[in-house]
Enzyme design. Sequence first.
Site: not given
Length: 373
Positions: A242-244, A246, A271
């Site tokens: 996951y990241c901020t 995508g 997220i």
Amino acid sequence: MADPIPILPSDEAQPDSHSLVIVSFYKFADFPDHTDLRKPLKQLCQDLHLSGGIILAPEGINGSICGTRESVERVLEFIQTDDRLKGLRQIESPVSPEQEAIHHGHSSSSPLAAGEDAPFRWDHVRVKLRKEIVTLGMPDVSPIEKVGKYVSPNDWNALIIDPDTVVIDVRNNYETRIGRFKGAVDPCTTAFCEFPCWVEDQFQPDGADAGHAKVEKKGLNENINKNAEIPKQKMPKQVAMYCTGGIRCEKASSFLLSKGFEEVYHLKGGILKYLEEVPKTESLWEGKCFVFEKCVSVEHGLVQGISSFAMGVSSLLVMLTWRHQSGSMGFLSLLLLVEVRRGEREGKSTTEAIRGLGNYWWSGQRSATSSKA
């Protein structure tokens, strides 16, 4: 790719025509003639008085723009007149009164926040040409050709609590320090381009000889002993990343697949989408999420966290401290936080604190350089 996510006003209230929104967007695409879009896109953004930053590259487009809803929609529609860029992945966030004032004034002293997820600037629109829309340092890694499996926010919890799943936070250490998913592995990178080195040092490809590997990387977190030998883990059965928003996960998942990982998943919308859709009572998220384009942290429902601007500034300064391990930098971090929080208590803008202390640090660096000459 699915149709573009419509940007619609809330059912509760019709926004006024002068209210602002920030929309971050990206799309991986085969785009060898990307340079042709730069001039007309920049001109349109200027004509519509937008702020923000956009990156064009042979692999697609990545950007974050701020303006009235009508103006932002016009730019997004213009971009998607090219069939290759249809279906932009978009995330919308509100704008604070202070940010509205800065935008309308187009102040040269506006806060800057150029991050990997959102190349943003308040005082004008930058349209840059790059080799990659998000810098992994490996232009040949292409999410267009292969990419991990998207997992919706509502299905994410079930995946990451599976004991066979290794959860990896693809963000950098100045982001992970204020929040992450429970049980997630933190690679402790200071830039996304360090992620491939971390993967190669951490995991042993299937069929490879067991043993140890030396860590030899440039610019990686100095807390890792470069000469130390560390045992490599076997490739996990499944990886969830996951990241901020995508975009980094799309590139990272493509990289893992090229290295022989078989089951690679990533959180659709990142997220921010998870915090927007999953109730706090059901959430496995711990802490806050750093947001580049607003230099703040957000919580569930995308509500800004307490002392959010101070937290954002703190995170940026942590990033700088990692890159400049010096007493003066640590002192600046402390001094800036004190000034920002004092300004918050007095109801003042934090812009002057950032600019003034930035000038203080740079003048100190110039004096130190002069004294050595």
